[in-house]
Design a protein around this motif. Structure first.
Motif, short mmCIF file in Angstrom:
data_model
loop_
_atom_site.label_atom_id
_atom_site.label_comp_id
_atom_site.label_asym_id
_atom_site.label_seq_id
_atom_site.Cartn_x
_atom_site.Cartn_y
_atom_site.Cartn_z
N PRO A 21 0.69 -1.21 0.12
CA PRO A 21 0.06 0.25 -0.03
C PRO A 21 0.89 1.11 0.28
O PRO A 21 0.57 2.23 -0.67
N PHE A 22 1.86 1.46 0.88
CA PHE A 22 2.82 2.40 0.82
C PHE A 22 3.23 2.87 -0.71
O PHE A 22 3.21 3.99 -1.28
N VAL A 23 3.84 1.83 -1.21
CA VAL A 23 4.52 2.02 -2.55
C VAL A 23 3.66 2.24 -3.64
O VAL A 23 3.61 2.89 -4.54
N GLY A 24 2.37 1.39 -3.58
CA GLY A 24 1.55 1.58 -4.67
C GLY A 24 0.48 2.89 -4.67
O GLY A 24 0.40 3.46 -5.55
N LEU A 25 0.18 3.16 -3.50
CA LEU A 25 -0.42 4.56 -3.13
C LEU A 25 0.38 5.69 -3.37
O LEU A 25 -0.23 6.63 -3.98
N ALA A 26 1.66 5.70 -3.16
CA ALA A 26 2.57 6.63 -3.51
C ALA A 26 2.78 6.74 -4.85
O ALA A 26 2.83 7.92 -5.61
N GLY A 27 2.71 5.52 -5.60
CA GLY A 27 2.81 5.60 -7.07
C GLY A 27 1.74 6.30 -7.91
O GLY A 27 1.61 6.96 -8.62
N VAL A 28 0.42 5.87 -7.08
CA VAL A 28 -0.70 6.42 -7.67
C VAL A 28 -0.81 8.04 -7.56
O VAL A 28 -1.23 8.91 -8.46
N VAL A 29 -0.41 8.71 -6.30
CA VAL A 29 -0.20 9.96 -6.25
C VAL A 29 0.69 10.75 -7.10
O VAL A 29 0.28 11.53 -7.61
N VAL A 30 1.85 10.12 -7.30
CA VAL A 30 2.80 10.78 -8.14
C VAL A 30 2.58 10.77 -9.70
O VAL A 30 2.63 11.49 -10.33
N LEU A 31 1.79 9.45 -9.99
CA LEU A 31 1.91 9.31 -11.60
C LEU A 31 0.14 9.40 -12.08
O LEU A 31 0.17 9.13 -13.39
N SER A 32 -0.72 9.50 -11.31
CA SER A 32 -1.87 9.52 -11.98
C SER A 32 -2.85 10.68 -11.92
O SER A 32 -2.07 11.76 -11.86
N LEU A 33 -4.01 10.85 -12.64
CA LEU A 33 -4.80 12.13 -12.66
C LEU A 33 -4.90 12.58 -11.56
O LEU A 33 -5.20 11.89 -10.38
N PRO A 34 -5.16 14.00 -11.38
CA PRO A 34 -5.61 14.42 -10.08
C PRO A 34 -6.68 13.93 -9.31
O PRO A 34 -6.81 13.94 -8.01
N GLY A 35 -7.80 13.54 -9.94
CA GLY A 35 -8.98 12.91 -9.30
C GLY A 35 -8.67 11.81 -8.41
O GLY A 35 -8.83 11.72 -7.35
N TRP A 36 -7.59 10.81 -8.98
CA TRP A 36 -7.25 9.64 -8.10
C TRP A 36 -6.21 10.10 -7.28
O TRP A 36 -6.01 9.32 -6.09
N GLN A 37 -5.51 11.24 -7.46
CA GLN A 37 -4.57 11.45 -6.46
C GLN A 37 -4.84 12.02 -5.33
O GLN A 37 -4.38 11.43 -4.09
N GLY A 38 -6.07 12.61 -5.05
CA GLY A 38 -6.77 12.92 -3.99
C GLY A 38 -7.12 11.72 -3.11
O GLY A 38 -6.80 11.61 -1.89
N ILE A 39 -7.51 10.86 -3.81
CA ILE A 39 -8.11 9.39 -3.12
C ILE A 39 -7.17 8.73 -2.61
O ILE A 39 -7.03 8.26 -1.37
N ALA A 40 -5.86 8.63 -3.58
CA ALA A 40 -4.79 7.82 -3.09
C ALA A 40 -4.03 8.42 -1.84
O ALA A 40 -3.50 7.83 -1.06
N LEU A 41 -3.92 9.71 -2.17
CA LEU A 41 -3.16 10.71 -0.87
C LEU A 41 -3.98 10.17 0.35
O LEU A 41 -3.33 10.04 1.48
N GLN A 42 -5.29 10.49 0.43
CA GLN A 42 -6.05 10.22 1.73
C GLN A 42 -5.99 8.52 2.07
O GLN A 42 -5.53 8.37 3.20
N ALA A 43 -5.83 7.64 1.09
CA ALA A 43 -5.71 6.46 1.67
C ALA A 43 -4.37 6.16 2.19
O ALA A 43 -4.27 5.46 3.01
N PHE A 44 -3.18 6.85 1.58
CA PHE A 44 -1.99 6.69 2.12
C PHE A 44 -1.76 7.19 3.49
O PHE A 44 -1.10 6.59 4.20
N LEU A 45 -2.44 8.32 3.49
CA LEU A 45 -2.22 8.82 5.06
C LEU A 45 -2.96 8.05 5.94
O LEU A 45 -2.46 7.87 7.21
N TYR A 46 -4.25 7.44 5.78
CA TYR A 46 -4.73 6.71 6.74
C TYR A 46 -3.88 5.59 7.01
O TYR A 46 -3.84 4.90 8.17
N TYR A 47 -3.60 4.62 5.72
CA TYR A 47 -2.68 3.50 6.03
C TYR A 47 -1.41 3.91 6.88
O TYR A 47 -1.01 3.14 7.79
N SER A 48 -0.65 5.02 6.70
CA SER A 48 0.38 5.26 7.34
C SER A 48 0.12 5.46 8.76
O SER A 48 0.68 5.09 9.53
N ALA A 49 -0.94 6.07 8.89
CA ALA A 49 -1.41 6.16 10.80
C ALA A 49 -1.65 4.97 11.18
O ALA A 49 -1.28 4.86 12.40
#
Length: 152
Positions: A21-49
């Motif tokens: 999830p860390f690598v996959g979600l970071a990849g989505v945040v860095v490489l995807s379209l803005p709509g998906w970036q926000g969702i992936a960033l939120q998921a990344f932060l929750y998983y990290s916490a």
């Protein structure tokens, strides 16, 4: 994986799987379209916490099983066990940049605590190498997103 140390295969496999999830979600945040970036960033932060809080739980278990209740080790380890959760939860209420910084700092601080001699003595031999690898990947994942947000 380890030189001269017994390798505990299942914890290594689970630890590496926990990086997906860390690598996959970071990849989505860095490489995807803005709509998906926000969702992936939120998921990344929750998983990290959640994972940072889990690391605190490890030390709660170590204190309960290996330290005497009246010892300094028990008291300090119990306080350290609570710190990741008390950092992770409010970090979710910060801006994404500050949340990433706070969570990343938490991962680094818990790893520094685990590297101290009294922690090394109480943790399995395979744990130190595994946690070092996991922490490096987790920190790089946080940094990649943070860099993207700072450049945006």
């Amino acid at each position: 994986m380890l030189s001269g140390k017994k390798v505990a295969t299942l914890p290594w496999l689970l630890g590496i799987a926990g990086l997906i999830p860390f690598v996959g979600l970071a990849g989505v945040v860095v490489l995807s379209l803005p709509g998906w970036q926000g969702i992936a960033l939120q998921a990344f932060l929750y998983y990290s916490a959640v994972i940072l809080s889990f690391l605190g739980g490890i030390h709660w278990g170590v204190a309960m099983s290996l330290d005497h209740e009246s010892s300094h080790h028990f008291s300090s380890r119990m306080v350290v066990a609570m710190a990741p959760s008390l950092l992770a939860w409010p970090a979710l209420m910060l801006s994404p940049q500050f949340s990433l910084l706070a969570l990343m700092t938490g991962f680094l601080l818990i790893r520094l605590y685990e590297a101290q001699s009294d922690s090394v003595e109480r943790l399995p031999a395979w744990y130190t190498s595994l946690r070092t690898l996991l922490t490096v990947v987790v920190v790089v994942s946080h940094l990649s997103i943070l860099l993207l947000l700072m450049l945006a």
